[in-house]
Motif scaffolding. Structure first.
Motif, PDB file in Angstrom:
ATOM      1  N   SER A  59       0.834  -1.210   0.000  1.00  0.00           N
ATOM      2  CA  SER A  59       0.000   0.000   0.000  1.00  0.00           C
ATOM      3  C   SER A  59       0.867   1.258   0.000  1.00  0.00           C
ATOM      4  CB  SER A  59      -0.942   0.001   1.211  1.00  0.00           C
ATOM      5  OG  SER A  59      -0.205   0.013   2.416  1.00  0.00           O
ATOM      6  N   GLN A  60       2.041   1.223   0.659  1.00  0.00           N
ATOM      7  CA  GLN A  60       2.932   2.387   0.651  1.00  0.00           C
ATOM      8  C   GLN A  60       3.395   2.710  -0.764  1.00  0.00           C
ATOM      9  OE1 GLN A  60       6.267   2.533   3.299  1.00  0.00           O
ATOM     10  NE2 GLN A  60       5.090   1.928   5.106  1.00  0.00           N
ATOM     11  N   ILE A  61       3.867   1.662  -1.488  1.00  0.00           N
ATOM     12  CA  ILE A  61       4.335   1.878  -2.858  1.00  0.00           C
ATOM     13  C   ILE A  61       3.170   2.313  -3.742  1.00  0.00           C
ATOM     14  CG2 ILE A  61       5.307   0.738  -4.885  1.00  0.00           C
ATOM     15  CD1 ILE A  61       6.957  -1.005  -3.014  1.00  0.00           C
ATOM     16  N   ARG A  62       2.034   1.698  -3.543  1.00  0.00           N
ATOM     17  CA  ARG A  62       0.861   2.045  -4.353  1.00  0.00           C
ATOM     18  C   ARG A  62       0.470   3.505  -4.147  1.00  0.00           C
ATOM     19  NH1 ARG A  62      -3.255  -0.464  -6.989  1.00  0.00           N
ATOM     20  NH2 ARG A  62      -5.260   0.611  -6.974  1.00  0.00           N
ATOM     21  N   ASN A  63       0.427   3.953  -2.885  1.00  0.00           N
ATOM     22  CA  ASN A  63       0.070   5.353  -2.604  1.00  0.00           C
ATOM     23  C   ASN A  63       1.086   6.315  -3.213  1.00  0.00           C
ATOM     24  OD1 ASN A  63      -2.137   4.495  -1.149  1.00  0.00           O
ATOM     25  ND2 ASN A  63      -1.101   4.579   0.830  1.00  0.00           N
ATOM     26  N   LEU A  64       2.380   5.921  -3.166  1.00  0.00           N
ATOM     27  CA  LEU A  64       3.426   6.760  -3.751  1.00  0.00           C
ATOM     28  C   LEU A  64       3.236   6.882  -5.260  1.00  0.00           C
ATOM     29  CD1 LEU A  64       6.129   8.278  -3.477  1.00  0.00           C
ATOM     30  CD2 LEU A  64       7.287   6.073  -3.729  1.00  0.00           C
ATOM     31  N   ILE A  65       2.935   5.765  -5.910  1.00  0.00           N
ATOM     32  CA  ILE A  65       2.724   5.780  -7.364  1.00  0.00           C
ATOM     33  C   ILE A  65       1.488   6.596  -7.723  1.00  0.00           C
ATOM     34  CG2 ILE A  65       2.143   4.308  -9.338  1.00  0.00           C
ATOM     35  CD1 ILE A  65       3.881   2.113  -8.050  1.00  0.00           C
ATOM     36  N   ILE A  66       0.396   6.384  -6.986  1.00  0.00           N
ATOM     37  CA  ILE A  66      -0.852   7.115  -7.267  1.00  0.00           C
ATOM     38  C   ILE A  66      -0.632   8.617  -7.129  1.00  0.00           C
ATOM     39  CG2 ILE A  66      -3.191   7.556  -6.411  1.00  0.00           C
ATOM     40  CD1 ILE A  66      -3.045   5.022  -7.989  1.00  0.00           C
ATOM     41  N   LYS A  67       0.176   9.034  -6.145  1.00  0.00           N
ATOM     42  CA  LYS A  67       0.444  10.460  -5.948  1.00  0.00           C
ATOM     43  C   LYS A  67       1.056  11.080  -7.208  1.00  0.00           C
ATOM     44  CE  LYS A  67       3.618  13.476  -3.455  1.00  0.00           C
ATOM     45  NZ  LYS A  67       4.772  13.529  -2.541  1.00  0.00           N
ATOM     46  N   TYR A  68       1.978  10.347  -7.845  1.00  0.00           N
ATOM     47  CA  TYR A  68       2.653  10.882  -9.035  1.00  0.00           C
ATOM     48  C   TYR A  68       1.769  10.797 -10.283  1.00  0.00           C
ATOM     49  CZ  TYR A  68       7.227  11.699  -6.923  1.00  0.00           C
ATOM     50  OH  TYR A  68       8.257  12.202  -6.162  1.00  0.00           O
ATOM     51  N   ILE A  69       1.116   9.659 -10.491  1.00  0.00           N
ATOM     52  CA  ILE A  69       0.369   9.497 -11.736  1.00  0.00           C
ATOM     53  C   ILE A  69      -0.979  10.205 -11.689  1.00  0.00           C
ATOM     54  CG2 ILE A  69       1.518   7.329 -12.269  1.00  0.00           C
ATOM     55  CD1 ILE A  69      -0.954   5.820 -11.403  1.00  0.00           C
ATOM     56  N   SER A  70      -1.409  10.658 -10.502  1.00  0.00           N
ATOM     57  CA  SER A  70      -2.654  11.421 -10.424  1.00  0.00           C
ATOM     58  C   SER A  70      -2.498  12.832 -10.974  1.00  0.00           C
ATOM     59  CB  SER A  70      -3.141  11.490  -8.967  1.00  0.00           C
ATOM     60  OG  SER A  70      -3.455  10.216  -8.483  1.00  0.00           O
ATOM     61  N   ASN A  71      -1.272  13.287 -11.109  1.00  0.00           N
ATOM     62  CA  ASN A  71      -1.023  14.602 -11.704  1.00  0.00           C
ATOM     63  C   ASN A  71      -1.588  14.620 -13.128  1.00  0.00           C
ATOM     64  OD1 ASN A  71      -0.015  16.939 -12.846  1.00  0.00           O
ATOM     65  ND2 ASN A  71       2.145  16.384 -12.608  1.00  0.00           N
ATOM     66  N   PRO A  72      -2.606  15.431 -13.402  1.00  0.00           N
ATOM     67  CA  PRO A  72      -3.228  15.417 -14.741  1.00  0.00           C
ATOM     68  C   PRO A  72      -2.291  15.885 -15.845  1.00  0.00           C
ATOM     69  CG  PRO A  72      -4.067  17.254 -13.431  1.00  0.00           C
ATOM     70  CD  PRO A  72      -3.229  16.427 -12.512  1.00  0.00           C
ATOM     71  N   ASN A  73      -1.164  16.514 -15.478  1.00  0.00           N
ATOM     72  CA  ASN A  73      -0.220  16.991 -16.485  1.00  0.00           C
ATOM     73  C   ASN A  73       0.900  15.995 -16.762  1.00  0.00           C
ATOM     74  OD1 ASN A  73      -1.661  19.355 -16.637  1.00  0.00           O
ATOM     75  ND2 ASN A  73      -0.401  20.439 -15.158  1.00  0.00           N
ATOM     76  N   SER A  74       0.784  14.790 -16.206  1.00  0.00           N
ATOM     77  CA  SER A  74       1.848  13.800 -16.398  1.00  0.00           C
ATOM     78  C   SER A  74       1.470  12.813 -17.499  1.00  0.00           C
ATOM     79  CB  SER A  74       2.109  13.047 -15.087  1.00  0.00           C
ATOM     80  OG  SER A  74       0.962  12.292 -14.732  1.00  0.00           O
ATOM     81  N   ILE A  75       2.503  12.225 -18.129  1.00  0.00           N
ATOM     82  CA  ILE A  75       2.324  11.123 -19.080  1.00  0.00           C
ATOM     83  C   ILE A  75       2.762   9.843 -18.376  1.00  0.00           C
ATOM     84  CG2 ILE A  75       3.143  10.119 -21.245  1.00  0.00           C
ATOM     85  CD1 ILE A  75       3.451  12.937 -22.322  1.00  0.00           C
ATOM     86  N   ILE A  76       1.918   8.799 -18.440  1.00  0.00           N
ATOM     87  CA  ILE A  76       2.196   7.549 -17.735  1.00  0.00           C
ATOM     88  C   ILE A  76       2.856   6.577 -18.717  1.00  0.00           C
ATOM     89  CG2 ILE A  76       1.201   5.646 -16.425  1.00  0.00           C
ATOM     90  CD1 ILE A  76      -1.183   7.524 -15.801  1.00  0.00           C
ATOM     91  N   LEU A  77       4.050   6.140 -18.364  1.00  0.00           N
ATOM     92  CA  LEU A  77       4.761   5.140 -19.161  1.00  0.00           C
ATOM     93  C   LEU A  77       4.627   3.807 -18.432  1.00  0.00           C
ATOM     94  CD1 LEU A  77       6.540   4.909 -21.727  1.00  0.00           C
ATOM     95  CD2 LEU A  77       8.522   5.100 -20.247  1.00  0.00           C
ATOM     96  N   ALA A  78       3.638   3.002 -18.857  1.00  0.00           N
ATOM     97  CA  ALA A  78       3.333   1.743 -18.176  1.00  0.00           C
ATOM     98  C   ALA A  78       4.204   0.635 -18.748  1.00  0.00           C
ATOM     99  CB  ALA A  78       1.850   1.410 -18.342  1.00  0.00           C
ATOM    100  N   VAL A  79       5.122   0.117 -17.926  1.00  0.00           N
ATOM    101  CA  VAL A  79       6.092  -0.898 -18.368  1.00  0.00           C
ATOM    102  C   VAL A  79       5.593  -2.279 -17.950  1.00  0.00           C
ATOM    103  CG1 VAL A  79       8.473  -1.685 -18.192  1.00  0.00           C
ATOM    104  CG2 VAL A  79       7.965   0.766 -18.186  1.00  0.00           C
ATOM    105  N   THR A  80       5.537  -3.199 -18.924  1.00  0.00           N
ATOM    106  CA  THR A  80       5.097  -4.573 -18.659  1.00  0.00           C
ATOM    107  C   THR A  80       6.048  -5.529 -19.367  1.00  0.00           C
ATOM    108  OG1 THR A  80       2.798  -3.840 -18.578  1.00  0.00           O
ATOM    109  CG2 THR A  80       3.173  -6.196 -18.841  1.00  0.00           C
ATOM    110  N   ALA A  81       6.423  -6.599 -18.686  1.00  0.00           N
ATOM    111  CA  ALA A  81       7.303  -7.600 -19.298  1.00  0.00           C
ATOM    112  C   ALA A  81       6.519  -8.457 -20.286  1.00  0.00           C
ATOM    113  CB  ALA A  81       7.933  -8.470 -18.215  1.00  0.00           C
ATOM    114  N   ALA A  82       7.146  -8.786 -21.451  1.00  0.00           N
ATOM    115  CA  ALA A  82       6.459  -9.553 -22.496  1.00  0.00           C
ATOM    116  C   ALA A  82       6.229 -10.998 -22.083  1.00  0.00           C
ATOM    117  CB  ALA A  82       7.266  -9.501 -23.796  1.00  0.00           C
TER     118      ALA A  82
END
Length: 721
Positions: free
Chosen positions: A189-212
């Protein structure tokens, strides 16, 4: 439009100095699960290996990475004056010219291909990327500990290079499920809250990385991106580790968006393996191998995948995103400048001449206090009555209505009036209604006006004390700055009000005593009523005898307290005839032989006495008694109304003269006398620590906002396209 990203980098630098994230700047947020290849993607974009690598959680603090394209002929970012502080002194030549060359020019940035700078190490230049990795590890361990803990405080790194495109990236800790090392139980939950804080910024672009080599449908990065960006307008997906997919499978459907569509697109890349890192395979070789692999495995879409295409795409997306966000950003900066300017003004300036400042505050407070009473304050309260308006309400609503609610005959019954009449005649039966009984009764009623009058003084005194807390926002701000001065001012005002309270109370008591001292039956208003009463008295000649069977019912009287408890010690006077008491009361009549029953009921008495005077009992009054009571009641009412009208008028005047106006006229002189002393000024004008701290923070933020506004205003319309 290429100039827009450096503008955002400048804004990022400005706000990093004040440690504020109030301005939501456009930036790219790299999001993914643990070991999904986020750091490898970032290193590929930079072209150098500089991030901590290894199994498990490695990125434990957000890394704000600014990539700045700096060609060799750039004068903006390259300088010969930047001295590298860690020099090998043993290799210095004896020749002064060679020393100068070694310490300045060769260690500056003018000849470097690429270098890095950390915000926390100020202007120190890192030309060795292994040093950058070590500094990131040291700074991470310093804040997050050395055993897998995380910290939300970001590390700011700026990399200048001739081989990068202008980008602003934020590398976040990878999403994990199970705590390891000294990680807390709620690490997920700590990491999740930290990530949500950054990606909630409406002026940010989210680069979602996923392993193939994992199922795209179970991608935690895509899921979190959809939570804050359901339309997908600012989400770009990156599929890593294309070369590690199971034999017989490929990622063509995923890369073409047939499995999970992403609006900004899906780009596949090939990372260096852990063995490649151990073997120290360079990024250049890795990029060549990546291009070869894509051409062999995915020839139709090879040009739309790979790290170089990803870098160009991110650069293009970020530029367009900045262009769209810039107008709103400019408005927000201007609004915040206005807000912080007002906030800074509210904290006031540093005190230089304390004596002068003290005198100004005293004068301002006294003026604001008087203005609040007079109703001439600049900031008029709209939520409640205060100051002079509240005093007016006390005089005419609270005090006036209380007096009006006092009935002239409250606490007086017909039997009380009749008893007073009989007591005033002495042993002789009265032919006329005695005047003494009227005076005694009316004085008793007038005394009831004293308590409400004193309560009126008390209410005004409380309001005068309360005005200290409601005398203008400007004064209140000064009071918050100097809590000791505020306390001393409150003490002086309280003492001044306290000294005036006895004089005011005494005057109000005297007003009631004056009315009691002389009952003016020649008062013009009362004289007319007395003339009517004399006409009533003449009509008593036609009354029937006292023993006539004609009786009138006793009329009820308003009472505030049980009258019997007030007058139980006054014996009642009957009409002179023996009346047998009611059988249910069974009074103890004295026995000639002194029976024990009588001894038990009454004290020992001599024999041969008349029966006791009957106690106060209710009975019907004769016509004569009824008429006498009517006359007295009418006179009491008339005179009580005259006195009440006088008290209602004179008490507010006395309170205004002795309390309100006196305090208004003498407040400033009292404050100066008690406070304006040079030895106390230094102590009283010491600011509270939090005010000084807030002023500094507001000043720094205002300075940063003004600098940001200047940077944004330098953008020309031609830069936008």
């Amino acid at each position: 439009m290429e100039a827009l990203i450096p503008v955002i980098n400048k804004l990022q630098d400005v706000f990093n100095t004040v440690g504020a994230d109030a301005i939501q700047l456009p930036q790219i947020i790299v999001l993914g699960t643990q070991s999904s290849g986020k750091s490898s993607v970032i290193e590929s974009l930079v072209g150098r290996s500089f991030l901590p690598r290894g199994p498990g959680i490695v990125t434990r603090r957000p890394l704000v990475l600014q990539l700045v394209y700096s060609p060799k002929d750039s004068k903006e970012h390259r300088s010969a004056e930047e001295v590298y502080r860690h020099q090998e002194t043993e290799n210095l030549s004896w020749n002064p010219l060679v020393q100068l060359s070694q310490t300045v020019f060769s260690k500056g940035t003018i000849n470097l291909e690429e270098w890095g700078k950390f915000l926390h190490t100020k202007e120190r230049i890192h030309a060795n990327f292994d040093e950058i990795r070590q500094e990131i590890e040291r700074e991470t361990d310093r804040m997050a500990g050395s055993n897998k803990g995380i910290c939300p405080e970001p590390i700011n790194l700026k990399i200048y290079s001739t081989r990068v495109v202008n980008l602003t990236l934020v590398d976040l800790p990878g999403v994990t499920k199970v705590p390891i090392g000294d990680q807390p139980e709620d690490i997920e939950s700590q990491i999740r809250n930290l990530i949500i804080k950054y990606i909630s910024n409406p002026n940010s672009i989210i680069l979602a990385v996923t392993a193939a080599n994992t199922d795209m449908a179970t991608s935690e990065a895509i899921k979190m991106a959809k939570e804050v960006d359901p339309d997908g307008r600012r989400t770009l997906a990156v599929v890593t580790k294309l070369d590690l997919m199971d034999a017989g499978t490929d990622a063509i459907d995923i890369l073409c968006g047939r499995v999970i569509p992403v609006k900004l697109g899906i780009i596949g890349v090939v990372n260096r393996s852990q063995q490649d890192i151990i073997d120290k395979k360079t990024i250049e070789d890795a990029l060549k191998d990546e291009a070869t692999y894509l051409q062999r495995k995915y020839p139709t879409i090879a040009t739309r995948n790979g790290t170089p295409y990803l870098a160009k795409t991110l650069n293009r997306l970020l530029m367009h995103h900045i262009r769209d966000c810039l107008p709103e950003l400019k408005v927000r900066v201007n609004v915040m400048i206005s807000q912080f300017q007002s906030l800074l003004n509210s904290y006031g300036e540093d005190v230089s001449d304390k004596s002068q400042t003290l005198l100004q505050i005293i004068t301002k407070f006294a003026s604001a206090y008087c203005s609040t009473i007079e109703g001439t304050a600049r900031n008029i309260e709209t939520t409640e009555l205060c100051g002079g308006a509240r005093i007016c309400y006390i005089f005419h609503e609270t005090f006036g209505r209380t007096l009006d609610s006092i009935h002239p005959l409250v606490g007086l019954s017909r039997m009380d009036i009749l008893t007073a009449i009989r007591n005033a005649t002495g042993p002789r039966p009265a032919l006329f209604v005695p005047e003494v009984s009227f005076e005694l009764l009316v004085k008793r009623q007038i005394r009831r006006l004293e308590d409400p009058s004193l309560r009126c003084v008390e209410l005004v005194h409380e309001e005068m004390q309360r005005i200290v807390q409601h005398c203008g926002t400007e004064v209140q701000q000064e009071m918050q700055r100097f809590p000791r001065l505020h306390q001393r001012i409150v003490d002086v005002v309280t003492q001044l009000l306290r000294t005036r309270l006895p004089a005011t109370n005494s005057m109000v008591e005297n007003l009631v005593a004056i009315e009691l001292a002389y009952i003016n039956t020649k008062h013009p208003d009362f004289h007319r009523e007395a003339a009517l009463v004399s006409g009533l008295l003449k009509s008593t000649d036609g009354l029937v005898e006292e023993h006539s069977p004609m009786y009138r019912q006793k009329t009820p009287r308003p009472t505030s307290t049980p009258v019997s408890t007030l007058f139980k010690h006054i014996p009642a006077i009957t009409d002179g005839h023996d009346r047998s008491p009611p059988s249910n009361e069974s009074p103890a009549t004295p026995q000639v032989n002194g029976s024990p029953e009588n001894k038990a009921m009454t004290p020992q008495k001599p024999v041969n006495l008349l029966p006791e005077v009957p106690s106060h009992t209710s009975r019907k009054l004769s016509d004569r008694e009824q008429h006498d009571c009517d006359v007295i009641e009418r006179l009491i009412k008339s005179y009580f109304y005259i006195v009440r009208k006088s008290i209602k008028d004179s008490v507010p005047k006395a309170v205004m003269h002795f309390l309100v106006n006196f305090v208004k006229d003498n407040l400033q002189s009292e404050l100066v006398t008690h406070l304006y002393k040079s030895d106390q000024a230094e102590n009283m004008l010491n600011e509270s620590e939090h005010i000084a701290q807030r002023r500094k923070e507001a000043a720094d933020m205002l300075k940063a906002l003004q600098r940001a506004s200047q940077i944004i205003s330098e953008i020309r319309e031609t830069h936008m396209w």
